[in-house]
Design a protein around this motif. Structure first.
Motif, PDB file in Angstrom:
ATOM      1  N   VAL A   1      -3.959  10.718   9.650  1.00 19.88           N
ATOM      2  CA  VAL A   1      -3.753   9.953  10.885  1.00 19.88           C
ATOM      3  C   VAL A   1      -2.907  10.757  11.867  1.00 19.88           C
ATOM      4  O   VAL A   1      -2.139  11.626  11.469  1.00 19.88           O
ATOM      5  N   ARG A   2      -3.086  10.444  13.148  1.00 19.99           N
ATOM      6  CA  ARG A   2      -2.295  11.099  14.189  1.00 19.99           C
ATOM      7  C   ARG A   2      -1.058  10.256  14.479  1.00 19.99           C
ATOM      8  O   ARG A   2      -1.165   9.056  14.753  1.00 19.99           O
TER       9      ARG A   2
ATOM     10  N   SER B   1       6.229  -2.054   1.537  1.00 18.07           N
ATOM     11  CA  SER B   1       5.066  -2.952   1.573  1.00 18.07           C
ATOM     12  C   SER B   1       4.511  -3.109   2.990  1.00 18.07           C
ATOM     13  O   SER B   1       4.448  -4.208   3.545  1.00 18.07           O
ATOM     14  N   TYR B   2       4.151  -1.981   3.588  1.00 15.41           N
ATOM     15  CA  TYR B   2       3.595  -1.971   4.942  1.00 15.41           C
ATOM     16  C   TYR B   2       2.281  -1.204   4.966  1.00 15.41           C
ATOM     17  O   TYR B   2       2.138  -0.194   4.283  1.00 15.41           O
ATOM     18  N   THR B   3       1.346  -1.673   5.777  1.00 11.04           N
ATOM     19  CA  THR B   3       0.147  -0.907   6.113  1.00 11.04           C
ATOM     20  C   THR B   3       0.186  -0.643   7.610  1.00 11.04           C
ATOM     21  O   THR B   3       0.422  -1.551   8.401  1.00 11.04           O
ATOM     22  N   PHE B   4      -0.024   0.622   7.987  1.00 12.26           N
ATOM     23  CA  PHE B   4       0.017   1.007   9.396  1.00 12.26           C
ATOM     24  C   PHE B   4      -1.382   1.409   9.854  1.00 12.26           C
ATOM     25  O   PHE B   4      -2.064   2.179   9.184  1.00 12.26           O
ATOM     26  N   ILE B   5      -1.807   0.875  10.987  1.00 11.39           N
ATOM     27  CA  ILE B   5      -3.101   1.224  11.567  1.00 11.39           C
ATOM     28  C   ILE B   5      -2.871   2.269  12.650  1.00 11.39           C
ATOM     29  O   ILE B   5      -2.111   2.054  13.590  1.00 11.39           O
ATOM     30  N   LEU B   6      -3.551   3.405  12.476  1.00 15.73           N
ATOM     31  CA  LEU B   6      -3.325   4.554  13.352  1.00 15.73           C
ATOM     32  C   LEU B   6      -4.645   5.269  13.636  1.00 15.73           C
ATOM     33  O   LEU B   6      -5.621   5.107  12.893  1.00 15.73           O
ATOM     34  N   PRO B   7      -4.697   6.085  14.702  1.00 13.69           N
ATOM     35  CA  PRO B   7      -5.897   6.872  14.971  1.00 13.69           C
ATOM     36  C   PRO B   7      -6.171   7.840  13.820  1.00 13.69           C
ATOM     37  O   PRO B   7      -5.261   8.538  13.356  1.00 13.69           O
TER      38      PRO B   7
END
Length: 206
Positions: free
Chosen positions: A79-80, A96-102
Motif C-alpha cells: 500500500v502507498r 485490532s485495526y484494518t486500514f484501507i489504503l491505495p
C-alpha cells in the motif's frame, strides 16, 4: 474434510506452524485466530481461495479483502502511505485495526476495490498469527470469518471445524480469540474515516 491444528496460544509448536504454512503454500484455505476474531485466509495468489472466501461469506466484488502482514515493512510493500498516515498507522500497530489504503502494483487486481483501487491491510497482535506470518514470509489474504445472516463471528475452533468441514482445508485453533472484528479506518482519501467501529480504540482517529 478439514485438518485440525491445535496450537499453543503462547508458545506455538514450530512443527505445527510449519505444517499449517505448508498447507497454505499448497493452496489451502484455512480458518485461523487473530487478535480480534477468527479469519479465513489463503496465499496471496490463490484464486481458488479467493473464490471460496467469496462463496462462504457471500461477498460481492466491492468487498475489501485484507492483507494480514507481519510488520510495517511488509505492509508498506502493498500500500502507498504518506508521512501523516504513516505516523498514525505506526502508532496503532500491531493491533485490532484494518486500514484501507491505495494499493501498489504488488496487489493482485482481483483483491482491490474495483473503482477505488484500494485494499485493506493490518498487523495483528496475536502470537499464533505472527508465527504463521513469520514462517510464510508474506501476507495472508484474509477476511473475517462471519457467515451470511449471522451477527457475530464464530469463536470456537471445534465449531468452525464442525460447520465448515467441507469448505475449508484446515482449522487452526489456539483457544478463544473474541468475537469483535477489527476497527476499520479508511485512509485512502488522506484523512481518517472510520468505516467500522470494532475491537480497536477509535478515539485516536476521531
Amino acid at each position: 474434510m478439514a485438518k485440525y491444528f491445535d496450537v499453543h496460544p503462547e508458545n506455538p509448536q514450530q512443527r505445527t506452524i510449519d505444517n499449517v504454512v505448508d498447507s497454505i503454500r499448497s493452496g489451502a484455505l484455512v480458518a485461523y485466530p487473530t487478535d480480534s476474531c477468527f479469519a479465513l485466509g489463503c496465499q496471496l495468489g490463490n484464486r481458488d481461495g479467493i473464490t471460496r472466501i467469496r462463496s462462504i461469506r457471500n461477498l460481492d466484488n466491492r468487498h475489501h479483502f485484507t492483507l494480514v502482514c507481519q510488520n510495517f515493512a511488509q505492509l508498506s510493500q502493498f500500500v502507498r502511505v504518506d508521512n501523516n498516515v504513516f505516523r498514525a498507522i505506526k502508532a496503532a500497530t500491531p493491533g485490532s485495526y484494518t486500514f484501507i489504503l491505495p494499493a501498489t502494483k504488488e496487489v493482485p487486481r482481483q483483491l482491490m476495490h474495483p473503482k477505488k483501487r484500494t485494499v485493506g491491510v493490518r498487523i495483528p497482535d496475536h502470537v499464533v498469527t505472527q508465527a504463521l506470518l513469520a514462517e510464510l514470509g508474506e501476507p495472508l489474504l484474509s477476511s473475517t470469518l462471519l457467515l451470511p445472516g449471522e451477527e457475530e463471528p464464530m469463536t470456537q475452533g471445534w465449531e468452525i471445524k464442525e460447520r465448515l468441514d467441507h469448505v475449508v482445508d484446515a482449522v487452526v485453533d489456539s483457544g478463544d480469540c473474541g468475537t469483535e472484528p477489527t476497527t476499520v479506518v479508511d485512509f485512502s482519501g488522506g484523512e481518517a474515516e472510520i468505516v467500522r467501529r470494532g475491537a480497536g480504540d477509535v478515539t485516536r482517529f476521531e
